[in-house]
Design a protein around this motif. Structure first.
Motif, PDB file in Angstrom:
ATOM      1  N   ARG A   1       0.824  -1.221   0.000  1.00  0.00           N
ATOM      2  CA  ARG A   1       0.000   0.000   0.000  1.00  0.00           C
ATOM      3  C   ARG A   1       0.852   1.263   0.000  1.00  0.00           C
ATOM      4  N   VAL A   2       1.934   1.257   0.788  1.00  0.00           N
ATOM      5  CA  VAL A   2       2.750   2.492   0.826  1.00  0.00           C
ATOM      6  C   VAL A   2       3.484   2.672  -0.490  1.00  0.00           C
ATOM      7  N   LYS A   3       3.860   1.543  -1.115  1.00  0.00           N
ATOM      8  CA  LYS A   3       4.530   1.644  -2.422  1.00  0.00           C
ATOM      9  C   LYS A   3       3.560   2.263  -3.438  1.00  0.00           C
ATOM     10  N   GLU A   4       2.317   1.767  -3.431  1.00  0.00           N
ATOM     11  CA  GLU A   4       1.341   2.296  -4.395  1.00  0.00           C
ATOM     12  C   GLU A   4       1.015   3.763  -4.114  1.00  0.00           C
ATOM     13  N   GLN A   5       0.949   4.090  -2.829  1.00  0.00           N
ATOM     14  CA  GLN A   5       0.694   5.495  -2.471  1.00  0.00           C
ATOM     15  C   GLN A   5       1.841   6.381  -2.976  1.00  0.00           C
ATOM     16  N   PHE A   6       3.055   5.877  -2.830  1.00  0.00           N
ATOM     17  CA  PHE A   6       4.214   6.667  -3.295  1.00  0.00           C
ATOM     18  C   PHE A   6       4.132   6.891  -4.802  1.00  0.00           C
ATOM     19  N   MET A   7       3.797   5.816  -5.541  1.00  0.00           N
ATOM     20  CA  MET A   7       3.729   5.936  -7.001  1.00  0.00           C
ATOM     21  C   MET A   7       2.584   6.848  -7.440  1.00  0.00           C
ATOM     22  N   ALA A   8       1.532   6.914  -6.615  1.00  0.00           N
ATOM     23  CA  ALA A   8       0.415   7.808  -6.950  1.00  0.00           C
ATOM     24  C   ALA A   8       0.830   9.273  -6.770  1.00  0.00           C
ATOM     25  N   GLU A   9       1.768   9.510  -5.832  1.00  0.00           N
ATOM     26  CA  GLU A   9       2.141  10.897  -5.528  1.00  0.00           C
ATOM     27  C   GLU A   9       3.392  11.360  -6.261  1.00  0.00           C
ATOM     28  N   HIS A  10       4.226  10.395  -6.724  1.00  0.00           N
ATOM     29  CA  HIS A  10       5.521  10.777  -7.311  1.00  0.00           C
ATOM     30  C   HIS A  10       5.800   9.966  -8.569  1.00  0.00           C
ATOM     31  N   LYS A  11       6.725  10.474  -9.383  1.00  0.00           N
ATOM     32  CA  LYS A  11       7.156   9.726 -10.565  1.00  0.00           C
ATOM     33  C   LYS A  11       8.181   8.689 -10.104  1.00  0.00           C
ATOM     34  N   ALA A  12       7.816   7.406 -10.203  1.00  0.00           N
ATOM     35  CA  ALA A  12       8.723   6.343  -9.758  1.00  0.00           C
ATOM     36  C   ALA A  12       8.265   5.017 -10.349  1.00  0.00           C
ATOM     37  N   VAL A  13       9.222   4.114 -10.536  1.00  0.00           N
ATOM     38  CA  VAL A  13       8.881   2.761 -10.977  1.00  0.00           C
ATOM     39  C   VAL A  13       8.706   1.909  -9.717  1.00  0.00           C
ATOM     40  N   GLY A  14       7.584   1.237  -9.605  1.00  0.00           N
ATOM     41  CA  GLY A  14       7.355   0.358  -8.450  1.00  0.00           C
ATOM     42  C   GLY A  14       7.897  -1.029  -8.761  1.00  0.00           C
ATOM     43  N   CYS A  15       8.738  -1.560  -7.900  1.00  0.00           N
ATOM     44  CA  CYS A  15       9.343  -2.877  -8.154  1.00  0.00           C
ATOM     45  C   CYS A  15       8.649  -3.937  -7.310  1.00  0.00           C
ATOM     46  N   GLU A  16       8.726  -5.175  -7.788  1.00  0.00           N
ATOM     47  CA  GLU A  16       8.064  -6.295  -7.105  1.00  0.00           C
ATOM     48  C   GLU A  16       8.940  -6.917  -6.034  1.00  0.00           C
ATOM     49  N   SER A  17      10.248  -6.602  -6.061  1.00  0.00           N
ATOM     50  CA  SER A  17      11.169  -7.218  -5.078  1.00  0.00           C
ATOM     51  C   SER A  17      12.415  -6.341  -4.942  1.00  0.00           C
ATOM     52  N   PRO A  18      13.158  -6.531  -3.842  1.00  0.00           N
ATOM     53  CA  PRO A  18      14.434  -5.804  -3.715  1.00  0.00           C
ATOM     54  C   PRO A  18      15.384  -6.168  -4.862  1.00  0.00           C
ATOM     55  N   ALA A  19      15.337  -7.433  -5.313  1.00  0.00           N
ATOM     56  CA  ALA A  19      16.229  -7.847  -6.406  1.00  0.00           C
ATOM     57  C   ALA A  19      15.922  -7.051  -7.681  1.00  0.00           C
ATOM     58  N   GLU A  20      14.643  -6.767  -7.932  1.00  0.00           N
ATOM     59  CA  GLU A  20      14.306  -5.964  -9.117  1.00  0.00           C
ATOM     60  C   GLU A  20      14.836  -4.530  -8.960  1.00  0.00           C
ATOM     61  N   VAL A  21      14.745  -3.990  -7.755  1.00  0.00           N
ATOM     62  CA  VAL A  21      15.316  -2.652  -7.512  1.00  0.00           C
ATOM     63  C   VAL A  21      16.798  -2.677  -7.874  1.00  0.00           C
ATOM     64  N   ALA A  22      17.495  -3.722  -7.399  1.00  0.00           N
ATOM     65  CA  ALA A  22      18.943  -3.809  -7.616  1.00  0.00           C
ATOM     66  C   ALA A  22      19.276  -3.904  -9.105  1.00  0.00           C
ATOM     67  N   ARG A  23      18.489  -4.662  -9.852  1.00  0.00           N
ATOM     68  CA  ARG A  23      18.745  -4.825 -11.293  1.00  0.00           C
ATOM     69  C   ARG A  23      18.634  -3.503 -12.035  1.00  0.00           C
ATOM     70  N   ARG A  24      17.741  -2.628 -11.557  1.00  0.00           N
ATOM     71  CA  ARG A  24      17.450  -1.388 -12.286  1.00  0.00           C
ATOM     72  C   ARG A  24      18.271  -0.189 -11.806  1.00  0.00           C
ATOM     73  N   SER A  25      19.077  -0.344 -10.731  1.00  0.00           N
ATOM     74  CA  SER A  25      19.659   0.847 -10.094  1.00  0.00           C
ATOM     75  C   SER A  25      21.187   0.812 -10.054  1.00  0.00           C
ATOM     76  N   GLU A  26      21.774   2.026 -10.093  1.00  0.00           N
ATOM     77  CA  GLU A  26      23.231   2.148  -9.911  1.00  0.00           C
ATOM     78  C   GLU A  26      23.551   2.408  -8.443  1.00  0.00           C
TER      79      GLU A  26
END
Ligand code: NAD
Length: 305
Positions: A38-63
């Motif tokens: 819920r907090v992830k979805e709330q964040f995406m509703a308020e800000h420009k951001a890609v919501g990830c399904e797991s920490p591993a997905e965050v890691a794959r997409r980030s420097e």
């Protein structure tokens, strides 16, 4: 080396949400994750951001990945994985940076740093002070431990969240200073509560007494910024929980024990906060601790409950 632009943010709680919001407002490309969907979805509703399904997905997409989690245990679970869940470490490219902005254990941070370094990932600890209001304003104090070169690469990212950025020394030193700061802050809070209760029993209005303290040598951050706003008002709504404060006090006492520095005063302070939590229960604001001192004294600092 340039400042990373693809930023991962894990932990969108009371602090992480507004901190990540500052990064989005500053134009960084954000990929976010929180255990609480819920907090992830709330964040995406308020800000420009890609919501990830797991920490591993965050890691794959980030420097550069920032963690803003309750404690070292949660950081380890997210980085190394736990049970069936794969951690970020398996997806982090060599050369990437992990910044733990949570108030974690300095000793656990050192161990995690050794492990990540062996895989080509650089860890920096950069906990913050200032609370939810300063997280919203982007005026936090940030205390960074690790490599000065990594700090320079991270500086523009930190500058979006904080006003004063300190290099505290080697890896883990930011976490050490943060826990020790909170010990001092916790001591100041309960000392203020005790003296105000004595004053009240003598017949002095706590608001008047707090104003006098704030013009006198006994003033501290709690008398200036917490007593009237959260205790006398009975709102107990600082946004920093009693459970997290006790975690920080345990970290500080564990560190002093490990380093063999006698800290009888800090140990007693920790005991008092632990007794208050055990009596009042979990899930409260840290300023609720004043109510435990009121119960001991059979005196109230404010009118309504
Ligand atoms: P919080 O409990 O509000 O937020 C923590 C967030 O982490 C929650 O949204 C939770 O769902 C998420 N989380 C927990 N485990 C997770 C996991 N395994 N994977 C993904 N997400 C997970 O806590 P907070 O008040 O935001 O504090 C965060 C850190 O900052 C703590 O270390 C705290 O001590 C420190 N801190 C807090 C304050 C404050 O005023 N609240 C001030 C300075 C520092």
């Amino acid at each position: 080396m340039p400042t990373p632009q693809q930023i991962g943010f894990v932990g969108l709680g009371k602090m992480g949400f507004p901190m990540a919001g500052r990064l989005a407002a500053a134009g960084f490309a954000l990929q976010v994750y929180d255990l609480d969907r819920r907090v992830k979805e709330q964040f995406m509703a308020e800000h420009k951001a890609v919501g990830c399904e797991s920490p591993a997905e965050v890691a794959r997409r980030s420097e550069l990945i920032i963690t803003m989690l309750p404690d070292s245990k949660a950081v380890q679970a997210v980085v190394l994985g736990s049970g069936e869940k794969v951690g970020m470490a398996s997806s982090m490219a060599p050369g990437s940076i992990l910044v733990d902005m949570s108030s974690s254990s300095p000793l656990a941070t050192r161990e995690l740093g050794k492990w990540l370094t062996s895989r080509g990932v650089q860890l920096m600890d950069a906990p913050v002070s200032g609370g939810v209001s300063k997280a919203r304003d982007g005026t936090l104090a940030i205390m960074a431990g690790g490599s000065p070169e990594v700090l320079e690469r991270c500086r523009p990212v930190f500058a979006a969240m904080g006003e004063r950025i300190f290099f505290s020394g080697p890896l883990g030193s930011g976490h050490a200073v943060k826990a020790l700061n909170n010990m001092l802050s916790a001591a100041g809070f309960i000392a203020a509560a005790e003296v105000l209760l004595v004053g009240r029993r003598f017949g002095v209005d706590p608001k008047v007494m707090n104003d006098i303290l704030n013009a006198s040598t006994g003033r501290n951050n709690s008398t200036e910024n917490k007593i009237e706003k959260y205790v006398l008002s009975r709102s107990f709504s600082s946004g920093f929980s009693l459970d997290l404060m006790l975690k920080d006090l345990n970290t500080a006492v564990d560190l002093s024990r490990e380093l063999e520095v006698p800290t009888p005063f800090c140990n007693a302070c920790r005991e008092l906060w632990a007794a208050a939590q055990s009596s009042l229960g979990r899930g409260l604001d840290h300023t609720d601790v004043a109510r435990w001192f009121e119960q001991l004294a059979h005196v109230r600092l404010g009118e309504q409950e």
